[in-house]
Motif scaffolding. Structure first.
Motif, PDB file in Angstrom:
ATOM      1  N   UNK A   1      88.458  14.653  42.450  1.00 13.48           N
ATOM      2  CA  UNK A   1      87.557  15.182  41.363  1.00 13.48           C
ATOM      3  C   UNK A   1      85.945  14.782  41.898  1.00 13.48           C
ATOM      4  N   UNK A   2      86.001  13.403  42.498  1.00 14.14           N
ATOM      5  CA  UNK A   2      84.781  13.010  42.875  1.00 14.14           C
ATOM      6  C   UNK A   2      84.222  13.867  44.161  1.00 14.14           C
TER       7      UNK A   2
ATOM      8  N   UNK B   1      84.950  12.161  51.217  1.00 17.07           N
ATOM      9  CA  UNK B   1      84.911  10.654  51.040  1.00 17.07           C
ATOM     10  C   UNK B   1      85.978   9.991  51.799  1.00 17.07           C
ATOM     11  N   UNK B   2      85.606   9.550  53.104  1.00 20.46           N
ATOM     12  CA  UNK B   2      86.573   8.927  53.820  1.00 20.46           C
ATOM     13  C   UNK B   2      86.979   7.348  53.572  1.00 20.46           C
ATOM     14  N   UNK B   3      86.259   6.832  52.814  1.00 19.30           N
ATOM     15  CA  UNK B   3      86.576   5.360  52.322  1.00 19.30           C
ATOM     16  C   UNK B   3      86.366   5.355  50.689  1.00 19.30           C
TER      17      UNK B   3
END
Length: 204
Positions: free
Chosen positions: A193-194, A202-204
């Motif tokens: 969702x983010x 987002x990889x982290x």
């Protein structure tokens, strides 16, 4: 039961009867027998209400139900969750199905859109919810029916803030984006969702 968190109200506009089937293997065009079927009240709002109850935090859950499936859901919730206010509408409460294939440990999910809430009833429910939250916490969570305006949670954030309350939003897509613009107290997106909201990986 005690509460150290103040007045908490949870909105569950689109609950479901969740049915989970365990089958050995799905075979196309053939019946698959389930030796273990489970029926549970479903919906993020209901799950949050149950979690708060287990933590001995008092909360009131607003639950929209419809038809004979809604009556089954109400009977189940009467045994599992105190302080539920049921709002009856026309149509049928949705049924969500999960199939777990034991041979592969794969999971298949089918989610229904849900029954529409008439505009007049939705307006009244929103007003009652905001008034009840007062200066406490209003938790806005879960999917909404396709007929519900995407601005609904944002509108509720404003209404609750006008009463001196705080809102917690757990949703996705445009509903979440518009709610964020209204500046709620807290949001709870998962990773997917983010990423969808920010349109980046987002990889982290």
């Amino acid at each position: 039961m005690t509460s150290s968190s103040g007045n908490i109200h949870v909105l569950c506009l689109n609950p479901a009867l969740d049915v989970t089937y365990h089958v050995k293997k799905l075979i196309p065009d053939q019946k698959s027998r389930s030796d273990a079927a489970r029926h549970d009240p479903g919906g993020n709002g209901i799950n949050i209400g149950r979690a708060l109850f287990r933590m001995q935090v008092e909360a009131t859950t607003y639950c929209v139900i419809a038809g004979s499936i809604g009556e089954i859901l109400q009977d189940m919730l009467d045994e599992q969750l105190p302080n539920v206010l049921f709002h009856h509408v026309s149509g049928q409460t949705r049924i969500n199905s999960t199939i777990i294939e034991l041979d592969t440990q794969s999971q298949f999910q089918i989610t229904d859109a849900g029954t529409p809430v008439p505009a007049a009833q939705l307006t009244q429910l929103v007003e009652n919810f905001a008034n009840s939250v007062g200066n406490g916490y209003g938790i806005l969570t879960g999917s909404c029916q396709p007929t519900v305006p995407t601005s609904l949670y944002a509108d509720l954030v404003h209404k609750i803030q006008q009463h001196g309350g705080r809102t917690v939003v757990d949703s996705h897509g445009d509903i979440l984006r518009l709610a964020i613009e209204a500046k709620p107290f807290l949001i709870k997106p998962n990773l997917y969702e983010l990423e969808t909201l920010l349109q980046i990986k987002l990889d982290t």
